[in-house]
Design an enzyme around this catalytic site. Structure first.
Site, PDB file in Angstrom:
ATOM      1  N   ASN A   9       0.875  -1.178   0.000  1.00  0.00           N
ATOM      2  CA  ASN A   9       0.000   0.000   0.000  1.00  0.00           C
ATOM      3  C   ASN A   9       0.912   1.228   0.000  1.00  0.00           C
ATOM      4  OD1 ASN A   9      -1.799   2.044   0.497  1.00  0.00           O
ATOM      5  ND2 ASN A   9      -2.383   1.348   2.554  1.00  0.00           N
ATOM      6  N   TRP A  10       0.983   1.885  -1.148  1.00  0.00           N
ATOM      7  CA  TRP A  10       1.890   3.045  -1.253  1.00  0.00           C
ATOM      8  C   TRP A  10       1.329   4.288  -0.570  1.00  0.00           C
ATOM      9  CZ3 TRP A  10       3.453   3.181  -7.177  1.00  0.00           C
ATOM     10  CH2 TRP A  10       4.265   2.086  -7.464  1.00  0.00           C
ATOM     11  N   LYS A  11       0.050   4.247  -0.207  1.00  0.00           N
ATOM     12  CA  LYS A  11      -0.606   5.445   0.351  1.00  0.00           C
ATOM     13  C   LYS A  11      -0.391   6.618  -0.615  1.00  0.00           C
ATOM     14  CE  LYS A  11      -0.343   3.297   4.755  1.00  0.00           C
ATOM     15  NZ  LYS A  11      -0.429   3.389   6.190  1.00  0.00           N
ATOM     16  N   HIS A  98      -9.811   0.922   4.498  1.00  0.00           N
ATOM     17  CA  HIS A  98      -8.555   1.124   5.243  1.00  0.00           C
ATOM     18  C   HIS A  98      -8.816   2.073   6.411  1.00  0.00           C
ATOM     19  CE1 HIS A  98      -4.533   2.491   6.236  1.00  0.00           C
ATOM     20  NE2 HIS A  98      -4.097   1.381   5.663  1.00  0.00           N
ATOM     21  N   GLU A 100      -7.275   4.521   7.537  1.00  0.00           N
ATOM     22  CA  GLU A 100      -7.105   5.955   7.223  1.00  0.00           C
ATOM     23  C   GLU A 100      -8.339   6.493   6.503  1.00  0.00           C
ATOM     24  OE1 GLU A 100      -3.265   5.577   5.352  1.00  0.00           O
ATOM     25  OE2 GLU A 100      -2.428   5.059   7.303  1.00  0.00           O
ATOM     26  N   GLU A 168      -5.876  -5.188  10.360  1.00  0.00           N
ATOM     27  CA  GLU A 168      -4.871  -4.146  10.597  1.00  0.00           C
ATOM     28  C   GLU A 168      -5.219  -3.398  11.880  1.00  0.00           C
ATOM     29  OE1 GLU A 168      -2.666  -2.882   6.838  1.00  0.00           O
ATOM     30  OE2 GLU A 168      -4.470  -1.701   6.896  1.00  0.00           O
ATOM     31  N   GLY A 174       1.756   2.195  10.862  1.00  0.00           N
ATOM     32  CA  GLY A 174       2.687   3.320  10.755  1.00  0.00           C
ATOM     33  C   GLY A 174       3.342   3.707  12.074  1.00  0.00           C
ATOM     34  N   SER A 214       2.911  -2.123  10.432  1.00  0.00           N
ATOM     35  CA  SER A 214       4.349  -2.098  10.730  1.00  0.00           C
ATOM     36  C   SER A 214       5.076  -3.401  10.390  1.00  0.00           C
ATOM     37  CB  SER A 214       4.575  -1.707  12.197  1.00  0.00           C
ATOM     38  OG  SER A 214       4.102  -0.395  12.418  1.00  0.00           O
ATOM     39  N   GLY A 235       2.690  -1.116   4.347  1.00  0.00           N
ATOM     40  CA  GLY A 235       2.793   0.296   3.986  1.00  0.00           C
ATOM     41  C   GLY A 235       4.249   0.711   3.879  1.00  0.00           C
ATOM     42  N   GLY A 236       4.782   1.305   4.962  1.00  0.00           N
ATOM     43  CA  GLY A 236       6.123   1.893   4.963  1.00  0.00           C
ATOM     44  C   GLY A 236       7.211   0.992   4.402  1.00  0.00           C
TER      45      GLY A 236
HETATM   46  P1  PGA Z   1       2.432   0.270   7.729  1.00  0.00           P
HETATM   47  O1  PGA Z   1       1.026   0.488   6.974  1.00  0.00           O
HETATM   48  O2  PGA Z   1       3.014  -1.007   7.185  1.00  0.00           O
HETATM   49  O3  PGA Z   1       3.249   1.486   7.346  1.00  0.00           O
HETATM   50  O4  PGA Z   1       2.130   0.192   9.169  1.00  0.00           O
HETATM   51  C1  PGA Z   1       0.159  -0.589   6.731  1.00  0.00           C
HETATM   52  C2  PGA Z   1      -1.141  -0.099   6.116  1.00  0.00           C
HETATM   53  O5  PGA Z   1      -1.571   1.008   6.462  1.00  0.00           O
HETATM   54  O6  PGA Z   1      -1.749  -0.791   5.293  1.00  0.00           O
END
Ligand code: PGA
Length: 253
Positions: A9-11, A98, A100, A168, A174, A214, A235-236
């Site tokens: 997930n590149w956000k 998600h 967010e 999640e 994050g 994470s 994500g990250g």
């Molecule tokens: P993260 O994000 O790996 O940076 O915690 C995961 C996500 O939001 O899907």
């Protein structure tokens, strides 16, 4: 058998040029990689990189989808992303719900349920995200929150069409605080039992349940030992192709 699914997930990161470099690295890697498992690797680029992704991943093994779609296929919905156009561009997936989207953009379970149905109506495979906040966990509400998000989010799903779930925990996204393997396994087992009770044995056995929050190459290797963890939403640590590839190989080899 369930597929292993490893998703990036590149956000809201990367320009189209950066996307192109990353995707070409993924293609080079995927040509030589042989997995022992049935698996898919999926990239969720930001909206303005979708067209580039569609062009570069055409006819490639690596799959892709959008981080968000609207619940109607077209119409007067300024600023939204049409699932119909996404399907026409060749996407196979839609990330839905998600945290967010839920927290920052105030998406409700009602909206999320409609998006799952819209994705399925266009043969886009929904990856439904669910998870509790830290406060909900501390109050002992984790399982009841997950049950509610599953019941509401899957309310309009089309029976017989596949979907996947990403567990999640909001407190892990994050933050660098990854769930302990047993903690994640307990939630995944609960989710699978919920699917068994509410969607039947076939769905429970074949639906991939991913962990997200994470994830790094090392934690992926540990979490992957758990029987109900079928892959990851990253994500990250998926922003660099090399790091994402390490997570994939630690999951699939
Ligand atoms: P993260 O994000 O790996 O940076 O915690 C995961 C996500 O939001 O899907």
């Amino acid at each position: 058998m369930r597929k292993k699914l490893i998703c990036a997930n590149w956000k809201m990161h990367k320009t189209p040029d950066e996307a192109e470099l990353y995707l070409r690295a993924m293609i080079d890697w995927s040509i030589s990689f042989k997995s022992n498992h049935e698996s898919e690797v999926v990239i969720f680029p930001s909206q303005l990189c979708l067209e580039t992704t569609s062009r570069i991943l055409k006819d490639q093994k690596v799959q892709w989808g959008a981080q968000n779609i609207y619940s109607e296929v077209q119409g007067a919905f300024t600023g939204e992303t049409s699932p119909k156009v996404l399907a026409q561009l060749g996407a196979q997936w839609a990330l839905i719900g998600h945290s967010e989207r839920r927290q920052i953009f105030k998406e409700t379970d009602e909206m999320i349920a409609k998006k799952v149905a819209a994705a399925q109506s266009l043969q886009l495979s929904p990856l439904l995200c669910i998870g509790e906040t830290l406060q909900q966990r501390e109050y002992g509400q984790t399982f009841s929150i997950l049950e509610q998000q599953l019941a509401e989010g899957l309310r309009l799903r089309k029976p017989g069409q596949s979907f996947s779930i990403a567990y999640e925990p909001v407190w892990a996204i994050g933050t660098g605080k990854v769930a302990q393997p047993q903690e994640a396994q307990d939630a995944h087992r609960m989710i699978r039992n919920w699917l068994l009770k509410n969607c039947g044995g076939e769905v429970a056995l074949t639906t991939s349940i991913l962990y997200g929050g994470s994830v790094k190459p090392d934690s992926a290797a540990q979490l992957n030992q758990q029987p109900d963890i079928d892959g990851f939403l990253v994500g990250g640590a998926a922003l660099e192709a090399d790091s994402f590839i390490s997570i994939i190989t630690n999951t699939l080899l």
